[in-house]
Enzyme design. Structure first.
Site: not given
Length: 395
Positions: A181-182
């Site tokens: 997600g990063d």
């Protein structure tokens, strides 16, 4: 700090990096590996990950760089500026005038409140690329009802659809092990920056570029969108299987786990012959991928029975290079893998205060003529001076 000699594809691109934690620094790490000159602009306390570790027991904590920071800040330089002071802002704007890109991942509105938002910096340098990475994007490219919400990797994985299709068949959602997600939003933003810099080089026109973590994870989960549109279904966790391909799974051997993917008829026939079950290749239940998906439980049982009495090495000896397979590696396995050594995917970098280097992941982007590579360790806080960078960057 003296970095390794530069010769990569982004040589000459000057980047001011105001990011912290993982997503933004991963963006600028990719650019640094590709030879952009990336200068971290940090407050006096530094990037929050500087103190997170991990550290080795022998490391001098007063000098050492933790693994989290080293991994995604290698090959960069560091200056300290207080952007809440007139002097700090003045020095920053001097750098903006000669920079190609500014990249930040503050919460929405932070740079605007400092008087350093995109519109201000565009006036200072019209060819500047201003890039932002936030949980839910920026109002300049599309308003979100969650615009002011803070976000971390796990939130992006949850809201973008990833956690909802990951996990055991009982429906319990799971996040991925790595911080996708990063990292995936950071990867997309790096592509956006390179694209916008290319445009600015041709036209002299800078622009605002942003990636929302939510959007990036949704794009990563593109399959659930067309499944919902075409079929009206709401996909859930699939375990290690796949809703459209069979066999396509991670299964247990006598001493570990192995991935097996043989959805094509050619690979399925090869697999059945290796199992001593060639008749299964022509069995109507398994004759093509559509049939195998419809009978996925039976396909899995056949494979489980064969794998359950063989070691991972035995399976690889029989199927390696013939059918798409691969062992489930842990970190120790990866460190021992000849592929990783030959592809330079484990790189040693200096550890300040120690004679023993540390190892971080290398660059996965390979070029034949302008190699991407790790150009050195992460920077110590404020290791570089604004004046020296300005003298280098000013034509």
């Amino acid at each position: 700090m003296t970095l390794a000699a530069r010769s990569g594809p982004l040589h000459g691109i000057k980047v001011l990096d105001l990011t912290s934690m993982l997503a933004g620094p991963f963006t600028t790490m990719l650019l640094a590996d590709l030879d952009a000159d990336v200068v971290k602009v940090e407050p006096a306390v530094g990037d929050r990950t500087r103190g997170m570790g991990p550290f080795r027991e022998s490391d001098d904590r007063s000098q050492a760089l933790g693994g989290y920071f080293q991994s995604v800040n290698r090959g960069k330089r560091s200056i300290v500026l207080d952007l809440k002071t007139e002097a700090g802002v003045s020095a920053f704007l001097d750098l903006v005038r000669v920079a190609d890109a500014v990249i930040e991942n503050f919460s929405a509105g932070v740079m605007d409140r400092l008087g350093l938002g995109y519109e201000v910096l565009h006036q200072v340098n019209p060819r500047l690329v201003y890039a932002a990475l936030r949980g839910f994007g920026d109002a300049r490219t599309g308003r979100s009802p969650y615009e002011a919400w803070p976000a971390f990797d796990v939130v992006a994985q949850a809201m973008g659809g990833f956690a909802g299709i990951t996990g055991p068949l009982d429906g319990t959602p799971h996040k991925a092990g790595p911080g996708i997600g990063d990292i995936f939003p950071g990867t997309l933003l790096a592509l956006g920056v390179v694209t916008a810099v290319r445009h600015a080089e041709r036209t002299g026109e800078g622009q605002f570029v942003d990636v929302a973590m939510y959007d990036a994870v949704l794009a990563l989960c593109e399959r659930i969108v067309y499944q919902h549109s075409y079929l009206g279904v709401t996909p859930g966790p699939m375990g290690n299987g796949h809703p459209l391909l069979a066999p396509f799974d991670i299964m247990q051997t006598t001493d570990g786990w192995i991935a097996v993917a043989a959805p094509s008829n050619h690979h399925w026939r090869t697999l059945t012959e290796a199992m001593g079950r060639p008749e299964l290749a022509d069995d109507p239940r398994f004759a093509d991928n559509t049939s195998r998906v419809a009978n996925a439980d039976e396909v899995r049982k056949v494979l489980e029975e064969w794998l359950s009495v063989r070691t991972t090495a035995d399976v690889i000896a029989v199927l390696g290079g013939r059918v798409p397979i691969g062992p489930v590696n842990n970190a120790a396995d990866i460190f021992a893998d000849e592929h990783v050594r030959r592809r330079e995917m484990l790189v040693e970098v200096e550890q300040p205060g120690s004679d023993e280097p540390v190892t971080i992941a290398g660059s996965p982007i390979k070029f034949s003529s302008t190699p991407a590579r790790v150009h050195g360790r992460g920077p110590k806080l404020g290791e570089d001076a604004v004046e020296s960078i300005l003298s280098e960057w000013t034509p």
